[in-house]
Design a protein around this motif. Sequence first.
Motif, PDB file in Angstrom:
ATOM      1  N   TYR A  64      90.881  77.921 -10.475  1.00  0.00           N
ATOM      2  CA  TYR A  64      90.037  78.114  -9.300  1.00  0.00           C
ATOM      3  C   TYR A  64      89.196  76.884  -8.964  1.00  0.00           C
ATOM      4  O   TYR A  64      88.531  76.852  -7.936  1.00  0.00           O
ATOM      5  CB  TYR A  64      89.132  79.332  -9.502  1.00  0.00           C
ATOM      6  N   ASP A  65      89.234  75.893  -9.831  1.00  0.00           N
ATOM      7  CA  ASP A  65      88.516  74.632  -9.620  1.00  0.00           C
ATOM      8  C   ASP A  65      89.559  73.521  -9.640  1.00  0.00           C
ATOM      9  O   ASP A  65      90.040  73.117 -10.704  1.00  0.00           O
ATOM     10  CB  ASP A  65      87.473  74.432 -10.713  1.00  0.00           C
ATOM     11  N   VAL A  66      89.948  73.017  -8.463  1.00  0.00           N
ATOM     12  CA  VAL A  66      91.085  72.112  -8.317  1.00  0.00           C
ATOM     13  C   VAL A  66      90.611  70.708  -7.964  1.00  0.00           C
ATOM     14  O   VAL A  66      89.662  70.542  -7.195  1.00  0.00           O
ATOM     15  CB  VAL A  66      92.051  72.630  -7.219  1.00  0.00           C
ATOM     16  N   THR A  67      91.292  69.710  -8.531  1.00  0.00           N
ATOM     17  CA  THR A  67      91.006  68.311  -8.219  1.00  0.00           C
ATOM     18  C   THR A  67      92.238  67.679  -7.588  1.00  0.00           C
ATOM     19  O   THR A  67      93.354  67.856  -8.077  1.00  0.00           O
ATOM     20  CB  THR A  67      90.621  67.526  -9.482  1.00  0.00           C
ATOM     21  N   ALA A  68      92.038  66.937  -6.507  1.00  0.00           N
ATOM     22  CA  ALA A  68      93.144  66.287  -5.808  1.00  0.00           C
ATOM     23  C   ALA A  68      92.816  64.826  -5.530  1.00  0.00           C
ATOM     24  O   ALA A  68      91.667  64.482  -5.253  1.00  0.00           O
ATOM     25  CB  ALA A  68      93.428  67.002  -4.488  1.00  0.00           C
ATOM     26  N   SER A  69      93.842  63.980  -5.612  1.00  0.00           N
ATOM     27  CA  SER A  69      93.701  62.559  -5.285  1.00  0.00           C
ATOM     28  C   SER A  69      94.571  62.273  -4.070  1.00  0.00           C
ATOM     29  O   SER A  69      95.783  62.163  -4.188  1.00  0.00           O
ATOM     30  CB  SER A  69      94.143  61.689  -6.470  1.00  0.00           C
ATOM     31  N   PRO A  70      93.974  62.184  -2.891  1.00  0.00           N
ATOM     32  CA  PRO A  70      94.758  62.044  -1.657  1.00  0.00           C
ATOM     33  C   PRO A  70      95.575  60.759  -1.612  1.00  0.00           C
ATOM     34  O   PRO A  70      95.135  59.705  -2.068  1.00  0.00           O
ATOM     35  CB  PRO A  70      93.692  62.047  -0.558  1.00  0.00           C
ATOM     36  N   ASN A 112      85.021  82.748  -6.183  1.00  0.00           N
ATOM     37  CA  ASN A 112      84.816  81.511  -5.447  1.00  0.00           C
ATOM     38  C   ASN A 112      85.798  80.457  -5.956  1.00  0.00           C
ATOM     39  O   ASN A 112      86.207  80.477  -7.128  1.00  0.00           O
ATOM     40  CB  ASN A 112      83.397  81.004  -5.619  1.00  0.00           C
ATOM     41  N   VAL A 113      86.184  79.530  -5.076  1.00  0.00           N
ATOM     42  CA  VAL A 113      87.048  78.429  -5.470  1.00  0.00           C
ATOM     43  C   VAL A 113      86.348  77.119  -5.134  1.00  0.00           C
ATOM     44  O   VAL A 113      85.382  77.087  -4.364  1.00  0.00           O
ATOM     45  CB  VAL A 113      88.410  78.504  -4.756  1.00  0.00           C
ATOM     46  N   ARG A 114      86.857  76.031  -5.703  1.00  0.00           N
ATOM     47  CA  ARG A 114      86.236  74.736  -5.478  1.00  0.00           C
ATOM     48  C   ARG A 114      87.308  73.654  -5.443  1.00  0.00           C
ATOM     49  O   ARG A 114      88.299  73.713  -6.167  1.00  0.00           O
ATOM     50  CB  ARG A 114      85.226  74.427  -6.586  1.00  0.00           C
ATOM     51  N   LEU A 115      87.103  72.675  -4.577  1.00  0.00           N
ATOM     52  CA  LEU A 115      88.019  71.537  -4.456  1.00  0.00           C
ATOM     53  C   LEU A 115      87.232  70.251  -4.621  1.00  0.00           C
ATOM     54  O   LEU A 115      86.249  70.018  -3.920  1.00  0.00           O
ATOM     55  CB  LEU A 115      88.709  71.540  -3.088  1.00  0.00           C
ATOM     56  N   THR A 116      87.683  69.407  -5.549  1.00  0.00           N
ATOM     57  CA  THR A 116      87.083  68.091  -5.733  1.00  0.00           C
ATOM     58  C   THR A 116      88.095  67.030  -5.350  1.00  0.00           C
ATOM     59  O   THR A 116      89.217  67.019  -5.863  1.00  0.00           O
ATOM     60  CB  THR A 116      86.635  67.872  -7.191  1.00  0.00           C
ATOM     61  N   ILE A 117      87.707  66.159  -4.435  1.00  0.00           N
ATOM     62  CA  ILE A 117      88.555  65.049  -4.025  1.00  0.00           C
ATOM     63  C   ILE A 117      88.110  63.803  -4.778  1.00  0.00           C
ATOM     64  O   ILE A 117      86.929  63.449  -4.764  1.00  0.00           O
ATOM     65  CB  ILE A 117      88.451  64.822  -2.508  1.00  0.00           C
ATOM     66  N   GLU A 118      89.055  63.159  -5.444  1.00  0.00           N
ATOM     67  CA  GLU A 118      88.793  61.897  -6.130  1.00  0.00           C
ATOM     68  C   GLU A 118      89.531  60.787  -5.394  1.00  0.00           C
ATOM     69  O   GLU A 118      90.761  60.777  -5.345  1.00  0.00           O
ATOM     70  CB  GLU A 118      89.238  61.971  -7.590  1.00  0.00           C
ATOM     71  N   TYR A 119      88.783  59.872  -4.817  1.00  0.00           N
ATOM     72  CA  TYR A 119      89.355  58.831  -3.964  1.00  0.00           C
ATOM     73  C   TYR A 119      89.203  57.483  -4.656  1.00  0.00           C
ATOM     74  O   TYR A 119      88.101  56.954  -4.781  1.00  0.00           O
ATOM     75  CB  TYR A 119      88.638  58.822  -2.616  1.00  0.00           C
ATOM     76  N   ALA A 152      79.407  57.452  -4.582  1.00  0.00           N
ATOM     77  CA  ALA A 152      79.620  56.139  -5.184  1.00  0.00           C
ATOM     78  C   ALA A 152      80.741  56.141  -6.212  1.00  0.00           C
ATOM     79  O   ALA A 152      81.359  55.104  -6.472  1.00  0.00           O
ATOM     80  CB  ALA A 152      78.324  55.647  -5.828  1.00  0.00           C
ATOM     81  N   SER A 153      81.035  57.298  -6.794  1.00  0.00           N
ATOM     82  CA  SER A 153      82.118  57.399  -7.775  1.00  0.00           C
ATOM     83  C   SER A 153      83.443  57.771  -7.118  1.00  0.00           C
ATOM     84  O   SER A 153      84.437  57.982  -7.807  1.00  0.00           O
ATOM     85  CB  SER A 153      81.768  58.438  -8.847  1.00  0.00           C
ATOM     86  N   GLY A 154      83.447  57.847  -5.783  1.00  0.00           N
ATOM     87  CA  GLY A 154      84.669  58.187  -5.068  1.00  0.00           C
ATOM     88  C   GLY A 154      84.981  59.662  -5.054  1.00  0.00           C
ATOM     89  O   GLY A 154      86.105  60.045  -4.737  1.00  0.00           O
ATOM     90  N   SER A 155      84.003  60.506  -5.361  1.00  0.00           N
ATOM     91  CA  SER A 155      84.228  61.944  -5.462  1.00  0.00           C
ATOM     92  C   SER A 155      83.507  62.714  -4.357  1.00  0.00           C
ATOM     93  O   SER A 155      82.438  62.315  -3.891  1.00  0.00           O
ATOM     94  CB  SER A 155      83.754  62.465  -6.823  1.00  0.00           C
ATOM     95  N   LEU A 156      84.124  63.807  -3.967  1.00  0.00           N
ATOM     96  CA  LEU A 156      83.538  64.727  -2.996  1.00  0.00           C
ATOM     97  C   LEU A 156      83.971  66.128  -3.392  1.00  0.00           C
ATOM     98  O   LEU A 156      85.157  66.390  -3.567  1.00  0.00           O
ATOM     99  CB  LEU A 156      84.019  64.418  -1.580  1.00  0.00           C
ATOM    100  N   THR A 157      83.005  67.025  -3.556  1.00  0.00           N
ATOM    101  CA  THR A 157      83.310  68.386  -3.972  1.00  0.00           C
ATOM    102  C   THR A 157      82.980  69.366  -2.862  1.00  0.00           C
ATOM    103  O   THR A 157      81.894  69.319  -2.281  1.00  0.00           O
ATOM    104  CB  THR A 157      82.528  68.767  -5.249  1.00  0.00           C
ATOM    105  N   ALA A 185      98.175  64.004  -7.926  1.00  0.00           N
ATOM    106  CA  ALA A 185      97.975  62.585  -7.671  1.00  0.00           C
ATOM    107  C   ALA A 185      98.583  62.156  -6.356  1.00  0.00           C
ATOM    108  O   ALA A 185      98.139  61.195  -5.739  1.00  0.00           O
ATOM    109  CB  ALA A 185      98.565  61.758  -8.811  1.00  0.00           C
ATOM    110  N   SER A 186      99.607  62.853  -5.887  1.00  0.00           N
ATOM    111  CA  SER A 186     100.212  62.510  -4.605  1.00  0.00           C
ATOM    112  C   SER A 186      99.694  63.393  -3.490  1.00  0.00           C
ATOM    113  O   SER A 186     100.246  63.441  -2.408  1.00  0.00           O
ATOM    114  CB  SER A 186     101.734  62.637  -4.699  1.00  0.00           C
ATOM    115  N   ALA A 187      98.613  64.111  -3.762  1.00  0.00           N
ATOM    116  CA  ALA A 187      97.943  64.951  -2.757  1.00  0.00           C
ATOM    117  C   ALA A 187      98.809  66.097  -2.294  1.00  0.00           C
ATOM    118  O   ALA A 187      98.710  66.557  -1.178  1.00  0.00           O
ATOM    119  CB  ALA A 187      97.494  64.122  -1.572  1.00  0.00           C
TER     120      ALA A 187
END
Length: 209
Positions: free
Chosen positions: A168-174, A37-44, A117-122, A10-12
């Motif tokens: 391997y599938d990580v979500t971050a909130s910058p 493979n790895v994946r990063l999802t940004i939730e803004y 529109a949902s604030g997400s970018l993968t 949550a604190s990026a």
Amino acid sequence: MRNWTRRVCASALCILCLLALFPVRAAAAGAIDTSRNVRLTIEYRHDGKPVASVPFELYYVASVDTYANFTLAGNFTAYPVTLENLTAAEWTALAETLAAYAERDNLTQLDSGKTDASGSLTFPNETDRLAPGLYLAVGKKHTAGGYTYTTEPFLVSLPNLENDAWVYDVTASPKHTRTENLPHPTIPLTAGSSSSGRTMCRSCGQARS
């Protein structure tokens, strides 16, 4: 461990501090599968509301081996930085330093995109795949709805450590700030001037160029 990891995300800072602070748990997680493979999802989100169209650039900073050791890679190999024994504050400072290098030297990002529109970018977004390693995510300034959003760059380890296992599938909130765009003040016309840029003759009241 799960709750602590989520607070870090949550604190990026869902990054190497996990490895630096918990080397025993990192070892207990076993070897990293560097072929996956790895994946990063940004939730803004701001105050719980999604923010769309925030642009991000993703850079590949370092490779990782099966024992979670990182080695600077690609465009970042020549920079005088270290990835060893850093505190959480030092990881934050390192992200800012690397982002400054990338901007100054016009480095080419590995991938890029904007939040939906949902604030997400993968990621991967425009590239085919992401390999395990250390990544730098740089959010660009974004203006919408009378506000400007400024995002702190952050480093993220892919995969990341959660519940003593590699994820391997990580979500971050910058981490970011929002400032209101105040309207420019209107400067009233004073005696002796006009909106056309001509001055007024004080004695006769006629406009002169």
